[in-house]
Design an enzyme around this catalytic site. Structure first.
Site, PDB file in Angstrom:
ATOM      1  N   PRO A   1       0.828  -1.217   0.000  1.00  0.00           N
ATOM      2  CA  PRO A   1       0.000   0.000   0.000  1.00  0.00           C
ATOM      3  C   PRO A   1       0.858   1.261   0.000  1.00  0.00           C
ATOM      4  O   PRO A   1       1.899   1.323   0.649  1.00  0.00           O
ATOM      5  CB  PRO A   1      -0.805  -0.121   1.305  1.00  0.00           C
ATOM      6  CG  PRO A   1      -0.756  -1.562   1.671  1.00  0.00           C
ATOM      7  CD  PRO A   1       0.544  -2.088   1.165  1.00  0.00           C
ATOM      8  N   GLY A   2       0.406   2.264  -0.737  1.00  0.00           N
ATOM      9  CA  GLY A   2       1.064   3.564  -0.730  1.00  0.00           C
ATOM     10  C   GLY A   2       2.250   3.692  -1.645  1.00  0.00           C
ATOM     11  O   GLY A   2       2.954   4.709  -1.590  1.00  0.00           O
ATOM     12  N   THR A   3       2.515   2.703  -2.501  1.00  0.00           N
ATOM     13  CA  THR A   3       3.701   2.761  -3.364  1.00  0.00           C
ATOM     14  C   THR A   3       3.432   3.464  -4.690  1.00  0.00           C
ATOM     15  O   THR A   3       4.369   3.675  -5.460  1.00  0.00           O
ATOM     16  CB  THR A   3       4.240   1.351  -3.637  1.00  0.00           C
ATOM     17  OG1 THR A   3       3.170   0.501  -4.054  1.00  0.00           O
ATOM     18  CG2 THR A   3       4.866   0.768  -2.377  1.00  0.00           C
ATOM     19  N   GLY A   4       2.192   3.798  -4.988  1.00  0.00           N
ATOM     20  CA  GLY A   4       1.922   4.592  -6.181  1.00  0.00           C
ATOM     21  C   GLY A   4       1.230   3.851  -7.299  1.00  0.00           C
ATOM     22  O   GLY A   4       1.327   4.269  -8.458  1.00  0.00           O
ATOM     23  N   LYS A   5       0.507   2.779  -6.998  1.00  0.00           N
ATOM     24  CA  LYS A   5      -0.171   2.022  -8.054  1.00  0.00           C
ATOM     25  C   LYS A   5      -1.291   2.861  -8.686  1.00  0.00           C
ATOM     26  O   LYS A   5      -1.377   2.966  -9.907  1.00  0.00           O
ATOM     27  CB  LYS A   5      -0.735   0.724  -7.472  1.00  0.00           C
ATOM     28  CG  LYS A   5       0.323  -0.205  -6.885  1.00  0.00           C
ATOM     29  CD  LYS A   5      -0.278  -1.497  -6.394  1.00  0.00           C
ATOM     30  CE  LYS A   5      -1.185  -1.323  -5.184  1.00  0.00           C
ATOM     31  NZ  LYS A   5      -0.477  -0.808  -3.998  1.00  0.00           N
ATOM     32  N   THR A   6      -2.142   3.436  -7.851  1.00  0.00           N
ATOM     33  CA  THR A   6      -3.236   4.252  -8.382  1.00  0.00           C
ATOM     34  C   THR A   6      -2.700   5.521  -9.040  1.00  0.00           C
ATOM     35  O   THR A   6      -3.244   5.990 -10.034  1.00  0.00           O
ATOM     36  CB  THR A   6      -4.213   4.619  -7.244  1.00  0.00           C
ATOM     37  OG1 THR A   6      -4.631   3.425  -6.575  1.00  0.00           O
ATOM     38  CG2 THR A   6      -5.430   5.333  -7.784  1.00  0.00           C
TER      39      THR A   6
ATOM     40  N   GLU B 129      15.855   1.320  27.725  1.00  0.00           N
ATOM     41  CA  GLU B 129      16.314   1.918  26.462  1.00  0.00           C
ATOM     42  C   GLU B 129      17.834   1.933  26.376  1.00  0.00           C
ATOM     43  O   GLU B 129      18.408   1.746  25.302  1.00  0.00           O
ATOM     44  CB  GLU B 129      15.752   3.336  26.328  1.00  0.00           C
ATOM     45  CG  GLU B 129      14.239   3.428  26.249  1.00  0.00           C
ATOM     46  CD  GLU B 129      13.676   2.683  25.051  1.00  0.00           C
ATOM     47  OE1 GLU B 129      14.408   2.485  24.057  1.00  0.00           O
ATOM     48  OE2 GLU B 129      12.514   2.265  25.108  1.00  0.00           O
TER      49      GLU B 129
ATOM     50  N   ASP C 129       8.966  -5.897  22.174  1.00  0.00           N
ATOM     51  CA  ASP C 129      10.238  -6.547  21.842  1.00  0.00           C
ATOM     52  C   ASP C 129      10.042  -8.057  21.691  1.00  0.00           C
ATOM     53  O   ASP C 129      10.542  -8.670  20.747  1.00  0.00           O
ATOM     54  CB  ASP C 129      11.270  -6.279  22.947  1.00  0.00           C
ATOM     55  CG  ASP C 129      11.540  -4.801  23.128  1.00  0.00           C
ATOM     56  OD1 ASP C 129      11.336  -4.059  22.160  1.00  0.00           O
ATOM     57  OD2 ASP C 129      11.951  -4.390  24.229  1.00  0.00           O
TER      58      ASP C 129
END
Length: 662
Positions: free
Chosen positions: A238-243, A460, A534
């Site tokens: 999702p969000g990689t630019g297909k559309t 941490e 973790d």
């Protein structure tokens, strides 16, 4: 003599609301005409009425019993008097009935009647007193019809809503239910996206650009005996630019472009999906050459026969069957190319994926560092940035980010700069945006006890120490104990962008992840629930090593992963119970080995661990420079190459207290 250009006058279109308006005017008119308000009738009082009666001016009094009103009619002689000149005027509209000159509201009917009788008797008058009930026939009919009018009005409204509010009128949806809902792209009115607006994705762009060329210049390819491909499937996270790629095709292609979603075929009525597929391809064929884009095709393209235990008719399967037939059947459509996009290619039907339907499968992957820089250049065009902003630095800060993530970073940075009333967006705003998106919003006012804060600091610090000392672990660049999102502490790593991962690299990462719990054990000789995230991460990693990648000596070179996704609804494991027990033992053994290794590393560097934790308690946020002052130069730094490794907020540990978890 020049001819006059007469522009044709546009006639107004008929509108059903005109009829409704006319009916309303008629209703008001009838009420108006039937009212005494248009005549000279005047309101009076009981005392005035009694005076007019004594003077012999009144010929008739009509008492309306259901409204408690009295209507007064004067004689012709009385109308000549000055006192009655206001009511002597003729009515505005002629009326078939006699109109009273005066009207008054009476109180108690018996008292009023007694007073009138007494005045008549004392003055020897022959004034007529009558009783009547007043009714409005038109209003009675209207009220009786009102329920039917309301029901018909609601029905008309609902039918218009179902038909989309345009064209077809009431009930239009009944006749247009099987029509395609595809939107035809209009390059004149719609926002045009070109290939210049699509950064990165060089391989994918070349493929779709070639598709546009197929339709623009078909002879170039068919002259050599080649055939135009039937379809191309865009696959990727999702969000990689297909559309976005499909939008660029719509903007670049000078051919009709039909766009719709896979869910547009799905309807509650049987047979509608297949009918819409037929209508879509009919429209595209009539306008050929043309392109059809189906977004999220997995809504109708899932493998047939899954999860259909009832044996009933499946509307989705009928829609898919029709799509398969239209794409490559006896009635083959020429010069119609189908583009589709999905991030679930593993669940698509095999018949849909074969050559002749989707001839090309274009994988749209997450961008690398060079492509991320190009994506930043596109999204930073409308943003006022500082002149010293380094795009290479921003690209290194965001490994694993998709194009949509980068767009979000740019927008969030602009909002942060505006919040601080800056004139331009600076480097620090982008760093804050990355922290905000990955870690969540800072919650400095969250109530944490001193004991919990100390535990978080050592947790941490344990992550930072172990990752700094191991060769293949991603070193921490920034550590904070300020609560952010759902976590009480967060750590930002410097991960390498690897294409393949070796066992020693995965083990080092697992060891660094267990450094937080190991630090708690060494310092406090107690452990807490703060390591939940973790433990979840390393358990998945260890299970993948054993069951997917075949990186375990005991299990051997076996994988139980099914990349096709065909056994998604399987009821049995692909291994025996004995193997399952062996897998569980190997996973536990792998994790415990790395936990002991983390304890050993922290025991050897306990003094530095304490210094780091104390500094973290003091500053709340520490950076790579603080680690170098305490530990010295990282032993595995090769000529400072770590400086060029992208800074990325890797999976943020969710340091949750026991109280929060319960």
């Amino acid at each position: 003599m020049a001819k006059e250009n007469k522009t044709p006058q546009k006639k107004p279109k008929f509108n059903a609301w005109w009829i409704y308006g006319l009916i309303a005017v008629l209703i008001i008119g009838f009420q108006f005409l039937g009212s005494d308000s248009i005549s000279a009738t005047k309101k009076t009082t009981t005392s005035e009425l009694q005076e007019y009666l004594r003077n012999g001016d009144i010929t008739k009094i009509l008492i309306i019993t259901n409204t408690n009103q009295a209507k007064v009619f004067l004689s012709d002689e009385a109308l000549q008097k000055d006192v009655h000149k206001e009511v002597a005027k003729p009515p505005l509209f002629p009326s078939a009935t006699t109109i009273p000159q005066y009207v008054l509201n009476i109180g108690d009917l018996q008292i009023f009647q007694n007073d009138i009788s007494e005045i008549k008797k004392n003055n020897n008058l022959d004034t007529i007193v009558e009783f009547d009930k007043e009714s409005n026939v038109f209003m009675d009919i209207l009220l009786s019809m009102l329920p039917f009018i309301v029901i018909i009005g609601i029905w008309i409204y609902l039918m218009r809503r179902m038909s989309g509010g345009a064209g077809g009128g009431a009930g239009g949806q009944i006749f247009n239910i099987g029509k395609s809902k595809a939107k035809l792209f209009d390059e004149k009115t719609d926002t045009r996206t070109s290939f210049q607006d699509v950064a990165g994705l060089e391989g994918a762009k070349e493929e779709v650009q070639e598709i546009v060329e197929f339709l623009k210049f078909p002879d170039k390819f068919t002259s050599l005996g080649g055939k135009i491909p039937k379809g191309a499937l865009l696959v990727g996270p999702p969000g990689t630019g297909k559309t976005l790629l499909a939008k660029a095709v719509a903007g670049e292609a000078k051919v009709p472009f039909f766009s719709l979603s896979g869910s547009d075929f799905v309807e509650m009525f049987v047979g509608v999906g297949a009918s819409r597929v037929r209508d879509l391809f009919k429209q595209a064929k009539d306008k050929s050459p043309a392109i059809i884009f189906i977004d999220e095709i997995d809504a109708i393209g899932r493998a047939r026969g899954k999860n259909n235990f009832t044996g009933s008719n499946d509307e989705r399967e009928n829609t898919l069957n029709q799509l398969l037939t239209e794409m490559d059947g006896f009635g083959t459509n020429t010069n119609v190319i189908v583009l589709a996009a999905t991030n679930r290619a593993d669940v698509l039907d095999k018949a849909l994926m074969r050559a002749g339907r989707f001839d090309r499968q274009i994988y749209v992957d997450l961008p690398d560092i060079r492509e991320r820089k190009e994506i930043f250049e596109v999204h930073l065009r409308p943003i006022k940035t500082a002149e010293t902003l380094d795009l290479d630095f921003l690209a290194r800060q965001t490994p694993g980010f998709s194009g949509a993530d980068i767009a979000n970073v740019c927008n969030e940075a602009a909002l942060i700069a505006a919040r601080k009333e800056k004139k331009s967006v600076e480097k620090q705003d982008f760093l804050d945006a990355v922290d905000r998106i990955v870690g969540g919003l800072e919650k400095k006012n969250k109530i944490i006890t001193p004991g919990e804060k100390k535990t978080i600091a050592y947790h941490e610090a344990g992550h930072a120490t172990v990752s700094w000392m191991l060769e293949h672990a991603a070193p921490l660049v920034k550590v904070t104990i300020v609560p952010r999102g759902q976590s009480l502490g967060a750590a930002w790593y410097l991960p390498e962008e690897r294409l393949i991962v070796r066992p020693e690299q995965m083990k080092d990462e697992m060891c660094a992840t267990l450094g937080g719990r190991a630090a708690e054990k060494i310092i406090f000789d107690k452990i807490s629930t703060g390591a939940l995230n973790d433990l979840e991460k390393i358990t998945k990693q260890a299970r993948a090593m054993v069951t997917i990648y075949g990186l375990n000596d005991e299990i051997g070179n076996l994988t139980y992963y099914d990349s096709s996704g065909q056994n998604e609804y399987g009821f049995t494991k692909p291994y025996s119970e004995e193997t399952a027990q062996k897998i569980d033992r190997e996973i536990s053994k792998l994790i415990e080995e790395q936990y002991k290794r983390a304890l050993l590393v922290l025991e050897e560097n306990k003094d530095k661990l304490i210094i780091l934790a104390e500094r973290l308690l003091e500053k709340e946020v520490i950076f790579k420079e603080d680690l170098e002052k305490i530990f010295g130069q990282r032993p595995f730094d090769k000529n400072g190459t770590e400086q060029e490794v992208p800074v990325a907020p890797a999976e943020v540990p969710s340091e949750e207290s026991a109280e929060e978890k319960t």
